[in-house]
Scaffold this active site. Structure first.
Site, mmCIF file in Angstrom:
data_model
loop_
_atom_site.group_PDB
_atom_site.id
_atom_site.type_symbol
_atom_site.label_atom_id
_atom_site.label_comp_id
_atom_site.label_asym_id
_atom_site.label_seq_id
_atom_site.Cartn_x
_atom_site.Cartn_y
_atom_site.Cartn_z
ATOM 1 N N CYS A 68 -2.642 6.206 7.827
ATOM 2 C CA CYS A 68 -2.728 6.099 9.291
ATOM 3 C C CYS A 68 -1.381 6.382 9.943
ATOM 4 O O CYS A 68 -1.305 7.055 10.964
ATOM 5 C CB CYS A 68 -3.286 4.745 9.714
ATOM 6 S SG CYS A 68 -2.894 3.391 8.630
ATOM 7 N N ASN A 108 0.787 -1.231 0.000
ATOM 8 C CA ASN A 108 0.000 0.000 0.000
ATOM 9 C C ASN A 108 0.820 1.282 0.000
ATOM 10 O O ASN A 108 0.272 2.366 -0.169
ATOM 11 C CB ASN A 108 -0.968 0.012 1.195
ATOM 12 C CG ASN A 108 -0.240 -0.103 2.504
ATOM 13 O OD1 ASN A 108 0.439 -1.084 2.764
ATOM 14 N ND2 ASN A 108 -0.353 0.911 3.332
HETATM 15 N N1 PLP Z 1 -4.431 -3.498 4.077
HETATM 16 C C1 PLP Z 1 -3.976 -2.605 3.192
HETATM 17 C C2 PLP Z 1 -2.932 -3.032 2.195
HETATM 18 C C3 PLP Z 1 -4.471 -1.302 3.182
HETATM 19 O O1 PLP Z 1 -4.014 -0.425 2.292
HETATM 20 C C4 PLP Z 1 -5.462 -0.944 4.142
HETATM 21 C C5 PLP Z 1 -5.997 0.431 4.200
HETATM 22 O O2 PLP Z 1 -5.301 1.396 4.183
HETATM 23 C C6 PLP Z 1 -5.903 -1.919 5.046
HETATM 24 C C7 PLP Z 1 -5.374 -3.188 4.978
HETATM 25 C C8 PLP Z 1 -6.927 -1.605 6.090
HETATM 26 O O3 PLP Z 1 -8.160 -1.356 5.532
HETATM 27 P P1 PLP Z 1 -9.387 -0.832 6.412
HETATM 28 O O4 PLP Z 1 -8.889 0.409 7.099
HETATM 29 O O5 PLP Z 1 -10.444 -0.559 5.413
HETATM 30 O O6 PLP Z 1 -9.746 -1.882 7.367
#
Ligand code: PLP
Length: 411
Positions: free
Chosen positions: A353, A173
């Protein structure tokens, strides 16, 4: 506004919103109820699950719907490993029956040599929703190479006879790096075969967080060889707070919540019908535009990189086309984010975050960037709110903001 942070959040597509609306009002019924309108809602829910599952080559019954990717990632770990000891944090209190059954196993693990106590492996660049839960179970991280790809030698070296779960995101991400899951799963297959020959019965599962992948990659769980896969509606122009965990028949899971027995008893609670219908519509739209969007973002990425000045490109290869990570040496990227916001341009320094807490990116650290490079890195993620004209505009705005910053530093 020019929004270049689609990896953090995507707006809900108007067609998705329209598909969801009836399930908030006219079709509000509880899918578990016995009367006909409720049964219709239950059927629509299953159909929507089928659409999501079909997009990854699976069946509706293979999916557990969750309240987002964080919950799906956690479910993959807790449901498999609950009862195992944690080496870095105390084990959470769970139902006593489960804890009792797990005690002897935990004790066995406690008595084993410390390097062997490693039921979980996770890639060093995983999202915190994988990293934190993996660390809770005493997981060890697998290194990445400077290009962001998994170090397969390190993977092989770290798998022990105790390892039960390996987690590697399909797309990272922060960098957009696409991991070679099929190659990873063939290594795992080899190891499983060897275990079988030696009479070791412990399961060895591959989990992949595909939160960032579904709108630009053609995913097939069988082809990739994964046992568990996390999906996320929030990143593909669907509603937030909805996700799914794909669970292959080989993976035996324990429930995340107890109650009415929904989601095959793994996650009890009244179904979020509008959310799942919206998620399915978003999946459908993503699939329809997969190739066109990839081409469009690849062209925009090239254009942007050609027009930006004085940067170092961090994510050069094996990346999803809508991710551009660049670094300006000696510049504080957090200041750049504020300068750009003043001009109506929204970008990020890393995972949303982590950035909001002022934490330096563990992902950029894992690929070997220096502190100075990390401090000067920007993540731009292209998406459906953008136009070609915006790409030209944003290059100009970023160049000017960077120049202002360098002038200020020099002065
Ligand atoms: N995994 C990845 C690779 C992400 O980019 C994100 C969100 O930023 C998440 C998990 C978590 O997603 P959520 O906040 O919708 O639970």
């Amino acid at each position: 506004m020019i929004y270049l942070d689609h990896a953090a959040a995507t707006p809900v597509d108007s067609r998705v919103l329209r598909a969801m609306e009836p399930y908030f009002t006219d079709d509000f019924f509880n899918p578990s109820a016995a009367y006909l309108p409720a049964k219709k809602v239950a059927a629509d829910y299953e159909k929507a699950k089928g659409v999501i599952a079909h997009a990854i080559g699976a069946k509706a019954s293979d999916l557990v719907i969750t309240a987002g990717a964080t919950e799906a990632n956690n479910l993959a770990f807790t449901a498999i490993l609950d009862g195992q000891i944690s080496h870095s944090a105390p084990r959470p209190a769970g139902p006593s029956a489960r804890a009792a059954g797990a005690k002897s196993r935990a004790a066995a693990l406690r008595n084993a040599p410390s390097q062997d106590i490693c039921p979980v492996l996770f890639l060093a660049t995983e999202h915190d929703s994988v990293r934190r839960v993996a660390e809770h179970y005493g997981g060890k991280s697998i290194s990445v190479l400077p290009n962001g790809l998994i170090d397969l030698n390190d993977l092989r070296a770290k798998i022990t006879d105790e390892t039960e779960l390996i987690s590697v995101a399909l797309v990272n991400n922060e960098l957009g790096t696409i991991q070679p899951l099929a190659e990873i799963s063939s290594i795992i297959k080899e190891i499983k075969l060897d275990r079988m020959k030696r009479g070791i019965k412990r399961q060895l599962l591959l989990h992949s967080d595909a939160s960032q992948a579904l709108n630009l990659l053609d995913i097939n769980v069988a082809r990739l060889g994964v046992d568990l896969m996390t999906l996320n509606s929030a990143k593909i122009y669907g509603p937030k707070g909805i996700g799914a965990l794909y669970v292959s028949h080989d993976a035996k899971l324990k429930p995340l919540s107890y109650g009415g027995g929904q989601e095959k008893g793994l996650r009890s609670g009244t179904e979020n019908v509008p959310g799942v219908v919206g998620f399915a519509k978003a999946v459908e739209l993503a699939k329809d535009h997969l190739n066109g969007n990839r081409k469009k973002y690849a062209a925009w990425r090239k254009m942007l990189l050609a027009e930006l000045q004085g940067h170092e490109l961090i994510n050069k290869k094996h990346v999803l086309d809508n991710f551009v990570v660049i670094c300006y040496n000696g510049v504080d990227a957090e200041r750049l984010v504020f300068l750009l916001e003043e001009k109506g341009v929204y970008v990020s320094t890393g995972a949303a975050c982590a950035a909001s807490k002022g934490i330096r990116s563990h992902v950029l650290k894992a690929i070997g960037l220096s502190d100075e490079q990390i401090a000067g890195s920007l993540r731009l993620t292209l998406g459906e709110t953008n136009t070609e004209q915006q790409i030209h505009q944003v290059a100009e705005i970023i160049n000017s903001a960077v120049k202002t910053e360098y002038d200020r530093i020099r002065a």
